[in-house]
Design a protein around this motif. Structure first.
Motif, PDB file in Angstrom:
ATOM      1  N   ASP A  35      86.988  84.513 -81.244  1.00 18.38           N
ATOM      2  CA  ASP A  35      88.324  85.736 -80.060  1.00 18.38           C
ATOM      3  C   ASP A  35      87.177  85.522 -79.104  1.00 18.38           C
ATOM      4  OD1 ASP A  35      89.196  87.540 -79.694  1.00 18.38           O
ATOM      5  OD2 ASP A  35      88.040  88.666 -80.147  1.00 18.38           O
ATOM      6  N   VAL A  36      87.293  85.431 -77.893  1.00 17.73           N
ATOM      7  CA  VAL A  36      86.119  85.540 -76.677  1.00 17.73           C
ATOM      8  C   VAL A  36      86.327  86.436 -76.310  1.00 17.73           C
ATOM      9  CG1 VAL A  36      86.435  84.760 -74.554  1.00 17.73           C
ATOM     10  CG2 VAL A  36      86.557  82.614 -75.893  1.00 17.73           C
ATOM     11  N   GLY A  37      87.920  87.144 -76.351  1.00 15.40           N
ATOM     12  CA  GLY A  37      87.924  88.412 -76.462  1.00 15.40           C
ATOM     13  C   GLY A  37      87.965  88.144 -74.613  1.00 15.40           C
ATOM     14  N   ALA A  38      87.660  90.292 -73.833  1.00 17.43           N
ATOM     15  CA  ALA A  38      88.136  90.581 -72.582  1.00 17.43           C
ATOM     16  C   ALA A  38      86.410  89.748 -71.400  1.00 17.43           C
ATOM     17  CB  ALA A  38      88.146  91.641 -72.304  1.00 17.43           C
ATOM     18  N   ILE A  39      86.100  89.204 -71.056  1.00 12.59           N
ATOM     19  CA  ILE A  39      84.934  89.110 -69.825  1.00 12.59           C
ATOM     20  C   ILE A  39      84.641  89.812 -68.747  1.00 12.59           C
ATOM     21  CG2 ILE A  39      83.793  87.382 -68.770  1.00 12.59           C
ATOM     22  CD1 ILE A  39      84.135  86.680 -71.783  1.00 12.59           C
ATOM     23  N   CYS A  40      83.956  90.812 -69.102  1.00 10.06           N
ATOM     24  CA  CYS A  40      83.485  91.691 -67.219  1.00 10.06           C
ATOM     25  C   CYS A  40      82.859  90.679 -66.361  1.00 10.06           C
ATOM     26  CB  CYS A  40      82.613  92.928 -67.884  1.00 10.06           C
ATOM     27  SG  CYS A  40      82.193  94.002 -66.988  1.00 10.06           S
ATOM     28  N   ASP A  41      82.958  90.723 -65.505  1.00  9.36           N
ATOM     29  CA  ASP A  41      82.731  89.686 -64.521  1.00  9.36           C
ATOM     30  C   ASP A  41      82.762  90.636 -63.474  1.00  9.36           C
ATOM     31  OD1 ASP A  41      83.344  87.078 -64.986  1.00  9.36           O
ATOM     32  OD2 ASP A  41      85.463  87.715 -65.363  1.00  9.36           O
ATOM     33  N   ALA A  42      82.112  90.184 -62.113  1.00  5.03           N
ATOM     34  CA  ALA A  42      82.100  90.754 -60.549  1.00  5.03           C
ATOM     35  C   ALA A  42      83.580  89.900 -60.296  1.00  5.03           C
ATOM     36  CB  ALA A  42      80.225  90.479 -60.521  1.00  5.03           C
ATOM     37  N   TRP A  43      83.501  90.884 -59.270  1.00  4.33           N
ATOM     38  CA  TRP A  43      84.800  90.892 -58.220  1.00  4.33           C
ATOM     39  C   TRP A  43      84.231  90.836 -57.142  1.00  4.33           C
ATOM     40  CZ3 TRP A  43      88.876  88.120 -60.846  1.00  4.33           C
ATOM     41  CH2 TRP A  43      88.797  88.136 -62.067  1.00  4.33           C
ATOM     42  N   VAL A  44      85.484  90.492 -56.098  1.00  6.94           N
ATOM     43  CA  VAL A  44      84.546  90.127 -54.567  1.00  6.94           C
ATOM     44  C   VAL A  44      86.164  90.294 -53.758  1.00  6.94           C
ATOM     45  CG1 VAL A  44      83.902  88.878 -52.528  1.00  6.94           C
ATOM     46  CG2 VAL A  44      83.041  88.706 -55.096  1.00  6.94           C
ATOM     47  N   VAL A  45      85.867  90.820 -53.056  1.00  7.29           N
ATOM     48  CA  VAL A  45      87.007  91.174 -51.490  1.00  7.29           C
ATOM     49  C   VAL A  45      86.490  91.008 -50.599  1.00  7.29           C
ATOM     50  CG1 VAL A  45      88.748  93.020 -50.592  1.00  7.29           C
ATOM     51  CG2 VAL A  45      87.694  93.183 -53.419  1.00  7.29           C
ATOM     52  N   PHE A  46      87.837  90.037 -50.076  1.00  7.64           N
ATOM     53  CA  PHE A  46      86.941  89.669 -48.919  1.00  7.64           C
ATOM     54  C   PHE A  46      88.289  90.326 -47.561  1.00  7.64           C
ATOM     55  CE2 PHE A  46      86.308  85.906 -51.580  1.00  7.64           C
ATOM     56  CZ  PHE A  46      84.996  85.955 -51.008  1.00  7.64           C
ATOM     57  N   GLY A  47      87.779  90.063 -46.477  1.00  9.00           N
ATOM     58  CA  GLY A  47      88.478  90.579 -45.070  1.00  9.00           C
ATOM     59  C   GLY A  47      88.508  89.855 -43.952  1.00  9.00           C
ATOM     60  N   THR A  48      88.786  90.575 -42.566  1.00  7.31           N
ATOM     61  CA  THR A  48      88.494  89.570 -41.554  1.00  7.31           C
ATOM     62  C   THR A  48      87.670  90.650 -40.499  1.00  7.31           C
ATOM     63  OG1 THR A  48      90.554  90.897 -41.026  1.00  7.31           O
ATOM     64  CG2 THR A  48      90.699  88.242 -41.568  1.00  7.31           C
ATOM     65  N   ALA A  49      87.194  91.435 -41.104  1.00 10.11           N
ATOM     66  CA  ALA A  49      86.356  92.664 -40.274  1.00 10.11           C
ATOM     67  C   ALA A  49      84.941  92.694 -41.451  1.00 10.11           C
ATOM     68  CB  ALA A  49      86.681  94.181 -39.759  1.00 10.11           C
ATOM     69  N   ALA A  50      83.744  92.500 -41.014  1.00  8.87           N
ATOM     70  CA  ALA A  50      82.561  92.421 -41.281  1.00  8.87           C
ATOM     71  C   ALA A  50      82.846  94.674 -42.068  1.00  8.87           C
ATOM     72  CB  ALA A  50      81.286  92.351 -41.276  1.00  8.87           C
ATOM     73  N   VAL A  51      82.246  94.638 -43.203  1.00 10.94           N
ATOM     74  CA  VAL A  51      81.897  96.818 -43.168  1.00 10.94           C
ATOM     75  C   VAL A  51      80.534  96.687 -43.380  1.00 10.94           C
ATOM     76  CG1 VAL A  51      84.629  96.771 -44.014  1.00 10.94           C
ATOM     77  CG2 VAL A  51      82.543  95.866 -45.702  1.00 10.94           C
ATOM     78  N   ASP A  52      79.722  95.599 -43.578  1.00  6.67           N
ATOM     79  CA  ASP A  52      78.683  96.404 -43.366  1.00  6.67           C
ATOM     80  C   ASP A  52      76.959  96.361 -42.419  1.00  6.67           C
ATOM     81  OD1 ASP A  52      78.627  92.812 -43.511  1.00  6.67           O
ATOM     82  OD2 ASP A  52      76.563  93.449 -42.922  1.00  6.67           O
ATOM     83  N   LYS A  53      78.034  96.284 -41.165  1.00  6.37           N
ATOM     84  CA  LYS A  53      76.735  96.905 -39.776  1.00  6.37           C
ATOM     85  C   LYS A  53      75.728  96.150 -40.058  1.00  6.37           C
ATOM     86  CE  LYS A  53      80.188  99.283 -39.438  1.00  6.37           C
ATOM     87  NZ  LYS A  53      81.338  98.973 -38.028  1.00  6.37           N
TER      88      LYS A  53
END
Length: 201
Positions: free
Chosen positions: A164-182
Motif C-alpha cells: 500500500d503506497v497511499g497518497a503521496i504529498c507532492d509539490a505542484w507548480v502552476v505556470f502562466g505567461t506573465a511573471a509575478v515575482d518582480k
C-alpha cells in the motif's frame, strides 16, 4: 473565463489535483474556468504561448518538469506553487498470477519508481501516467504495477495489494505567461510551515 491545462487522461493525478486547487480558490465553476487535458507538457506549454490556455499545472517531480521550466523560460513562468496529496496508490498484482512463476514485468510511471520495493521484477515497463499503468494491468501487459488503489473497487477480485503506497504529498507548480515575482521571492509568510518556523524560533 480562464483555461487551465494539465496532463490527462481524466481522473489522472494531475486532473485530480488541479480540481482540488481550483476548488480551493473557489474557481471550480464551469462558467468561470475550463480544464483542458493534454498528452504531454510541451503541448500544454505551447497552448499557453499561443494563447489557447491561461495556466498550466505540473507536478514538480514530473520527469519533464525541469525540461519545461528551461525550454520555455522566456515565455512561460512559474506563477504559483503549492502542496497536495495525490490519489491513493498501491503496488498491485493480478490475482490470477501463478505464485510459482517468478514475476517478470512491473509497470510504473517514472516518478513512482521509489514508492515501493520493485527488486523482485526483472523488467520495469515505463508508462506516461499512473492511469496508463492501471490500463496496462487490466490488459495483462505486466504482472504488477503501481496504480491507483481505486482499481480494487472498480474491478473486485482482479488484483491483490502487494504494498500500500497511499497518497503521496507532492509539490505542484502552476505556470502562466506573465511573471509575478518582480525579481523577488514570492513567499506565503503566513503558511503552516511559517508558523512552525516562528514557533521554533
Amino acid at each position: 473565463m480562464s483555461t487551465f491545462v494539465t496532463l490527462g487522461p481524466p481522473n489522472s493525478n494531475h486532473d485530480f489535483v488541479l480540481r482540488r486547487y481550483l476548488r480551493a480558490h473557489g474557481l471550480l465553476d464551469l462558467e468561470r474556468v475550463r480544464i483542458e487535458l493534454v498528452d504531454d507538457f510541451h503541448q500544454g506549454a505551447r497552448m499557453l504561448i499561443d494563447g489557447r490556455a491561461d495556466f498550466m499545472l505540473q507536478c514538480a517531480v514530473h520527469p519533464s518538469a525541469a525540461e519545461i521550466t528551461g525550454a520555455f523560460r522566456r515565455q512561460v513562468f512559474v506563477v504559483d506553487a503549492f502542496i497536495s496529496r495525490s490519489r491513493p496508490m498501491s503496488l498491485l498484482m493480478a490475482q490470477d498470477h501463478d505464485a510459482g512463476q517468478l514475476p517478470r514485468r512491473v509497470g510504473l510511471q517514472p516518478a513512482t519508481r521509489e514508492y515501493a520495493d520493485l527488486s523482485r521484477w526483472s523488467e520495469a515497463v515505463l508508462e506516461p501516467t499512473v492511469t496508463a499503468v492501471g490500463e496496462g494491468l487490466l490488459a495483462k501487459k505486466y504482472e504488477a504495477g503501481i496504480a491507483f488503489s481505486s482499481l480494487l473497487e472498480e474491478y473486485p477480485g482482479r488484483f491483490q495489494v502487494l504494498e500500500d503506497v497511499g497518497a503521496i504529498c507532492d509539490a505542484w507548480v502552476v505556470f502562466g505567461t506573465a511573471a509575478v515575482d518582480k525579481g523577488k521571492a514570492v513567499v506565503w509568510t503566513d503558511s503552516p510551515v511559517a508558523r512552525l518556523y516562528r514557533d521554533a524560533a
